[in-house]
Write a protein that holds these residues in place. Structure first.
Motif, mmCIF file in Angstrom:
data_model
loop_
_atom_site.group_PDB
_atom_site.id
_atom_site.type_symbol
_atom_site.label_atom_id
_atom_site.label_comp_id
_atom_site.label_asym_id
_atom_site.label_seq_id
_atom_site.Cartn_x
_atom_site.Cartn_y
_atom_site.Cartn_z
ATOM 1 N N ILE A 10 87.822 90.924 29.135
ATOM 2 C CA ILE A 10 88.179 92.264 30.294
ATOM 3 C C ILE A 10 88.816 91.698 31.555
ATOM 4 C CG2 ILE A 10 87.478 94.123 31.962
ATOM 5 C CD1 ILE A 10 84.588 93.996 29.948
ATOM 6 N N GLU A 11 90.477 92.016 31.539
ATOM 7 C CA GLU A 11 91.266 91.076 31.950
ATOM 8 C C GLU A 11 91.060 91.177 33.245
ATOM 9 O OE1 GLU A 11 95.371 91.817 30.514
ATOM 10 O OE2 GLU A 11 94.899 90.933 29.114
ATOM 11 N N ASP A 12 91.629 90.991 34.068
ATOM 12 C CA ASP A 12 91.461 90.258 35.625
ATOM 13 C C ASP A 12 89.902 90.915 35.837
ATOM 14 O OD1 ASP A 12 94.678 90.737 36.048
ATOM 15 O OD2 ASP A 12 94.334 92.343 35.370
ATOM 16 N N THR A 13 89.368 90.250 35.737
ATOM 17 C CA THR A 13 87.673 90.060 36.837
ATOM 18 C C THR A 13 87.926 88.005 36.388
ATOM 19 O OG1 THR A 13 86.847 88.953 33.756
ATOM 20 C CG2 THR A 13 86.774 91.534 34.922
ATOM 21 N N HIS A 14 86.961 87.887 37.991
ATOM 22 C CA HIS A 14 86.723 86.499 37.768
ATOM 23 C C HIS A 14 85.347 86.607 38.577
ATOM 24 C CE1 HIS A 14 91.165 86.138 38.103
ATOM 25 N NE2 HIS A 14 90.856 87.301 38.774
ATOM 26 N N PRO A 15 84.729 85.723 37.712
ATOM 27 C CA PRO A 15 84.804 84.420 36.425
ATOM 28 C C PRO A 15 85.253 86.076 35.509
ATOM 29 C CG PRO A 15 82.461 84.651 36.683
ATOM 30 C CD PRO A 15 83.022 86.117 38.361
ATOM 31 N N GLY A 41 76.961 95.479 26.596
ATOM 32 C CA GLY A 41 75.975 96.176 27.131
ATOM 33 C C GLY A 41 76.551 97.992 27.957
ATOM 34 N N TRP A 42 77.787 98.270 26.847
ATOM 35 C CA TRP A 42 77.757 99.648 27.737
ATOM 36 C C TRP A 42 76.965 100.562 26.608
ATOM 37 C CZ3 TRP A 42 83.586 98.496 27.084
ATOM 38 C CH2 TRP A 42 84.171 97.160 27.983
ATOM 39 N N ASP A 43 76.901 102.191 27.469
ATOM 40 C CA ASP A 43 76.100 103.057 26.949
ATOM 41 C C ASP A 43 77.027 103.894 26.505
ATOM 42 O OD1 ASP A 43 73.767 102.088 27.887
ATOM 43 O OD2 ASP A 43 73.912 103.098 30.111
ATOM 44 N N ASP A 44 78.584 103.567 26.198
ATOM 45 C CA ASP A 44 78.718 104.957 25.247
ATOM 46 C C ASP A 44 79.467 105.662 26.797
ATOM 47 O OD1 ASP A 44 81.064 105.621 23.487
ATOM 48 O OD2 ASP A 44 79.509 106.801 22.153
ATOM 49 N N ASP A 45 79.928 105.355 27.655
ATOM 50 C CA ASP A 45 79.465 106.136 28.710
ATOM 51 C C ASP A 45 81.361 106.107 28.583
ATOM 52 O OD1 ASP A 45 77.083 106.780 29.619
ATOM 53 O OD2 ASP A 45 77.534 105.351 30.851
ATOM 54 N N HIS A 46 82.183 107.769 29.386
ATOM 55 C CA HIS A 46 83.809 107.969 29.431
ATOM 56 C C HIS A 46 84.257 107.151 30.684
ATOM 57 C CE1 HIS A 46 83.450 110.619 26.947
ATOM 58 N NE2 HIS A 46 82.414 111.689 26.980
ATOM 59 N N LEU A 47 85.005 105.982 30.148
ATOM 60 C CA LEU A 47 85.933 105.262 31.174
ATOM 61 C C LEU A 47 86.035 105.924 32.323
ATOM 62 C CD1 LEU A 47 87.493 102.893 28.868
ATOM 63 C CD2 LEU A 47 85.886 102.202 29.845
ATOM 64 N N HIS A 48 86.818 107.390 32.728
ATOM 65 C CA HIS A 48 86.708 107.858 33.517
ATOM 66 C C HIS A 48 86.004 107.803 34.387
ATOM 67 C CE1 HIS A 48 84.391 111.553 32.051
ATOM 68 N NE2 HIS A 48 84.653 111.423 33.226
ATOM 69 N N ILE A 49 84.825 107.452 34.351
ATOM 70 C CA ILE A 49 84.172 107.384 35.367
ATOM 71 C C ILE A 49 84.250 106.276 36.583
ATOM 72 C CG2 ILE A 49 82.052 108.425 34.290
ATOM 73 C CD1 ILE A 49 80.435 105.634 34.018
ATOM 74 N N PHE A 50 85.111 104.872 36.583
ATOM 75 C CA PHE A 50 85.030 104.175 36.746
ATOM 76 C C PHE A 50 86.704 104.153 37.755
ATOM 77 C CE2 PHE A 50 83.258 102.319 32.810
ATOM 78 C CZ PHE A 50 82.020 101.743 33.528
ATOM 79 N N LYS A 51 86.786 104.254 38.528
ATOM 80 C CA LYS A 51 87.757 103.397 39.683
ATOM 81 C C LYS A 51 88.679 103.654 39.161
ATOM 82 C CE LYS A 51 85.496 105.510 43.908
ATOM 83 N NZ LYS A 51 84.716 105.320 45.000
ATOM 84 N N GLN A 53 90.781 101.138 35.798
ATOM 85 C CA GLN A 53 90.636 100.917 34.524
ATOM 86 C C GLN A 53 90.636 99.770 34.260
ATOM 87 O OE1 GLN A 53 91.505 103.463 31.798
ATOM 88 N NE2 GLN A 53 90.891 104.498 33.801
ATOM 89 N N TRP A 54 90.157 99.101 33.810
ATOM 90 C CA TRP A 54 90.465 98.348 32.985
ATOM 91 C C TRP A 54 90.926 97.670 31.596
ATOM 92 C CZ3 TRP A 54 84.141 97.638 32.145
ATOM 93 C CH2 TRP A 54 83.491 97.565 33.689
ATOM 94 N N LYS A 55 91.485 96.737 31.915
ATOM 95 C CA LYS A 55 92.405 96.102 30.433
ATOM 96 C C LYS A 55 91.115 95.147 29.680
ATOM 97 C CE LYS A 55 97.175 94.900 29.335
ATOM 98 N NZ LYS A 55 98.470 93.924 30.092
ATOM 99 N N ILE A 56 91.222 95.598 28.143
ATOM 100 C CA ILE A 56 90.490 94.743 27.360
ATOM 101 C C ILE A 56 91.847 94.148 26.456
ATOM 102 C CG2 ILE A 56 88.326 94.822 25.807
ATOM 103 C CD1 ILE A 56 87.607 96.833 27.143
#
Length: 64
Positions: A10-15, A41-51, A53-56
C-alpha cells in the motif's frame, strides 16, 4: 504446483505496509482477491468508505 511470489504494497504509508504472498499460478482472480483480503485483514468492505484512496502495487518476486 507452479506458483508466484507477490509483494503487495500500500503506497504512501509510513511505516510501509506490505505483504508477501505465495499464490498458485493457475488460481483465479477471485482467489487472488480473497487472498489479498485475508492477508491485509480486510473484510471485503467497499473502498469508498475510506476518505483517502489507497494505491496498491503488486510485484512478482519469484516464479516456482
Amino acid at each position: 504446483m507452479a506458483g508466484l511470489v507477490f509483494k503487495i504494497t500500500i503506497e504512501d504509508t509510513h511505516p510501509p505496509v506490505w505483504r508477501r504472498i505465495i499464490f498458485p499460478e493457475q488460481a483465479s482472480f477471485q482467489d487472488l482477491h480473497d487472498v489479498i483480503q485475508t492477508a491485509f485483514g480486510w473484510d471485503d468492505d467497499h473502498l469508498h468508505i475510506f476518505k483517502k484512496q489507497w494505491k496498491i502495487t503488486m510485484k512478482i518476486l519469484q516464479r516456482f
